[in-house]
Write an enzyme that holds these catalytic residues in place. Structure first.
Site, mmCIF file in Angstrom:
data_model
loop_
_atom_site.group_PDB
_atom_site.id
_atom_site.type_symbol
_atom_site.label_atom_id
_atom_site.label_comp_id
_atom_site.label_asym_id
_atom_site.label_seq_id
_atom_site.Cartn_x
_atom_site.Cartn_y
_atom_site.Cartn_z
ATOM 1 N N ASP A 134 -1.610 6.717 6.514
ATOM 2 C CA ASP A 134 -2.726 5.813 5.462
ATOM 3 C C ASP A 134 -3.464 4.735 6.662
ATOM 4 O O ASP A 134 -2.557 3.994 6.615
ATOM 5 C CB ASP A 134 -2.296 5.567 4.153
ATOM 6 C CG ASP A 134 -3.236 4.550 3.524
ATOM 7 O OD1 ASP A 134 -4.551 4.340 4.694
ATOM 8 O OD2 ASP A 134 -2.633 3.679 2.775
ATOM 9 N N LYS B 128 -13.307 -1.564 6.872
ATOM 10 C CA LYS B 128 -12.724 -2.437 7.324
ATOM 11 C C LYS B 128 -12.735 -2.289 8.246
ATOM 12 O O LYS B 128 -14.087 -2.837 9.171
ATOM 13 C CB LYS B 128 -10.725 -2.265 7.559
ATOM 14 C CG LYS B 128 -10.196 -2.678 6.090
ATOM 15 C CD LYS B 128 -9.483 -1.809 5.366
ATOM 16 C CE LYS B 128 -8.693 -1.647 4.591
ATOM 17 N NZ LYS B 128 -8.731 -3.005 3.383
ATOM 18 N N TRP C 47 0.567 -1.051 0.288
ATOM 19 C CA TRP C 47 0.298 0.219 0.034
ATOM 20 C C TRP C 47 1.053 1.480 0.158
ATOM 21 O O TRP C 47 0.579 2.242 -0.487
ATOM 22 C CB TRP C 47 -0.946 0.447 0.974
ATOM 23 C CG TRP C 47 -1.978 -1.247 1.200
ATOM 24 C CD1 TRP C 47 -2.819 -1.953 1.500
ATOM 25 C CD2 TRP C 47 -2.976 -0.753 0.044
ATOM 26 N NE1 TRP C 47 -3.073 -2.782 0.317
ATOM 27 C CE2 TRP C 47 -3.818 -2.472 -0.027
ATOM 28 C CE3 TRP C 47 -2.920 -0.141 -1.494
ATOM 29 C CZ2 TRP C 47 -5.329 -2.526 -0.762
ATOM 30 C CZ3 TRP C 47 -3.978 0.072 -2.108
ATOM 31 C CH2 TRP C 47 -4.623 -1.528 -2.192
HETATM 32 C C1 PLP Z 1 -3.858 0.092 3.317
HETATM 33 C C2 PLP Z 1 -4.630 0.949 2.931
HETATM 34 N N1 PLP Z 1 -4.554 1.691 1.817
HETATM 35 C C3 PLP Z 1 -4.990 1.834 0.633
HETATM 36 C C4 PLP Z 1 -6.069 0.773 0.767
HETATM 37 C C5 PLP Z 1 -7.084 1.375 -0.753
HETATM 38 O O1 PLP Z 1 -8.284 1.457 -0.652
HETATM 39 P P1 PLP Z 1 -9.200 2.249 -1.242
HETATM 40 O O2 PLP Z 1 -9.895 0.587 -2.084
HETATM 41 O O3 PLP Z 1 -10.705 2.046 -0.408
HETATM 42 O O4 PLP Z 1 -9.226 2.810 -1.998
HETATM 43 C C6 PLP Z 1 -6.483 0.009 0.821
HETATM 44 C C7 PLP Z 1 -7.586 -1.167 1.006
HETATM 45 O O5 PLP Z 1 -7.538 -2.318 1.163
HETATM 46 C C8 PLP Z 1 -5.797 -0.665 2.066
HETATM 47 O O6 PLP Z 1 -5.397 -1.537 2.962
#
Ligand code: PLP
Length: 359
Positions: free
Chosen positions: A172, A196, A102
């Site tokens: 994040d 989540k 991520w």
């Molecule tokens: C740590 C993290 N950041 C970003 C995201 C991406 O999120 P989104 O699909 O809501 O844009 C996720 C999705 O699983 C994640 O676990």
């Protein structure tokens, strides 16, 4: 009705009480004769829901008055772009720490808008650790320092906040927000998708310190400009009303559990017992450094990967779903967010022990 134990990384399990309350209120919210889905976002009923949502998040996270709380759309992925657009304030570069899949995505997106200084990386260790804070090379002339406190795919979590710089820390928290109390003042900006620990997908929470609001690059779309959204109570355009309501129900459920200090203790217990079981077994293993193992996402591999599909099939037959690891790392992953009951973790351990015994 029979409900499975859902170990999905997200969208993931929601507290059953929340789903039941939503069902009860589905057609007629508090004797208004309508569903929350049918309400005008400018009407008094929905405004009550919105105010309660914001107040409950502020209470749970103890958010100081000099922070704005925004409820946006576009997921954490939209924030990967909107953070540099909003807060660089004329600076040309930003620091990013690379600790997993991520943070890698956040970096890739940020590079469209600024120079990225990789202050630290654990890529050479296959993202199984967090580089020592002492080794981080932070460019103090950059706009901010970004990191990912919980890497959902690699199962790596920061249990300490890096404090080596006065630059705003931008984090994040998509997969560990509301899993423990935070000291908000340590951060410049916190963002997280809802799917989540907060509710269904569709809401992105941004908690941002006042001094970082109002400096957006002029080409920033209005719906993603923190100042514009803040000035309109996150209703510059029509918000995801029903999802706000559901997130609100999850926050009320969390308050009933005793808030974040109480849920943290449960999360420590749940994750510790699963790690202990894995560590004591010679059949399963987890590759992550003990000091930075995630309490939310627990990847593990079987000694013999030829047994993977049988493991998953039998788990499913026992009501344990979505244990397959992310395609980029393989193996298994148990995501055990707030809504996963402790008995769910016990049931998983019991199944894993039985599978080990019979294989
Ligand atoms: C740590 C993290 N950041 C970003 C995201 C991406 O999120 P989104 O699909 O809501 O844009 C996720 C999705 O699983 C994640 O676990």
């Amino acid at each position: 009705m029979s409900r499975i134990l859902n170990f999905s990384a997200g969208p993931s399990m929601l507290p059953e009480e929340v789903l039941q309350q939503a069902r009860e209120e589905m057609l007629d919210w508090q004797k208004t004769g309508m569903s929350v889905m049918e309400m005008s976002h400018r009407g008094k009923y929905f405004l009550t829901i919105a105010e309660q949502l914001s107040a409950d998040l502020k209470e749970l996270l103890n958010i100081p008055d000099d922070y704005k709380v925004l409820f946006l759309q576009g997921g954490a992925t939209a924030q990967f772009a909107m953070i540099p657009k909003n807060i660089l304030a004329g600076k040309k570069s930003a620091n990013y720490v690379l600790t997993g899949a991520w943070s890698k995505k956040a970096i890739k997106e940020a590079k469209k808008y600024c120079d990225v200084n990789i202050a630290a990386s654990s890529e050479a260790d296959n993202f199984t650790t967090i580089p020592d804070f002492d080794s981080w090379q932070v460019d103090e002339l950059a706009g901010y320092l970004h990191y990912t406190p919980n890497e959902t795919i690699h199962g790596v979590e920061f249990h300490q906040v890096p404090e080596m710089t006065d630059l705003p820390l931008v984090v994040d928290m998509s997969s560990n927000i509301l899993s423990k109390p935070l000291n908000i003042e340590q951060y410049g900006l916190i963002y997280a998708g809802s799917q989540k620990n907060m509710g269904p997908a569709g809401v992105t929470v941004v908690i941002v310190r006042d001094d970082l609001v109002g400096n957006a690059d002029p080409t920033t779309p209005s719906v993603f400009d923190y100042a514009e959204q803040s000035g309109n109570d996150s209703m510059l355009n029509t918000p995801a009303t029903y999802n706000w309501y559901l997130v609100g129900l999850v926050l009320q459920w969390l308050k009933k559990q005793g808030g974040l200090a109480a849920i943290e203790q449960i999360n420590i217990r749940k994750s510790s017992k699963l790690y202990q079981f894995i560590d004591e077994s010679s059949f399963y293993s987890n590759p992550v450094d003990k000091v930075c193992r995630s309490r939310m996402n627990i990847p593990f591999i079987l000694k013999d990967s030829a047994l993977d599909s049988e493991f998953l099939q039998q788990a499913q037959a026992n009501g344990l779903e979505a244990l397959k690891g992310h395609r980029s790392v393989g193996g298994m992953r148990a995501s055990i967010y707030n809504a996963m009951p402790e008995q769910g973790v016990d049931a998983l351990i019991q199944f894993m022990a039985e599978f080990e015994r019979t294989h």
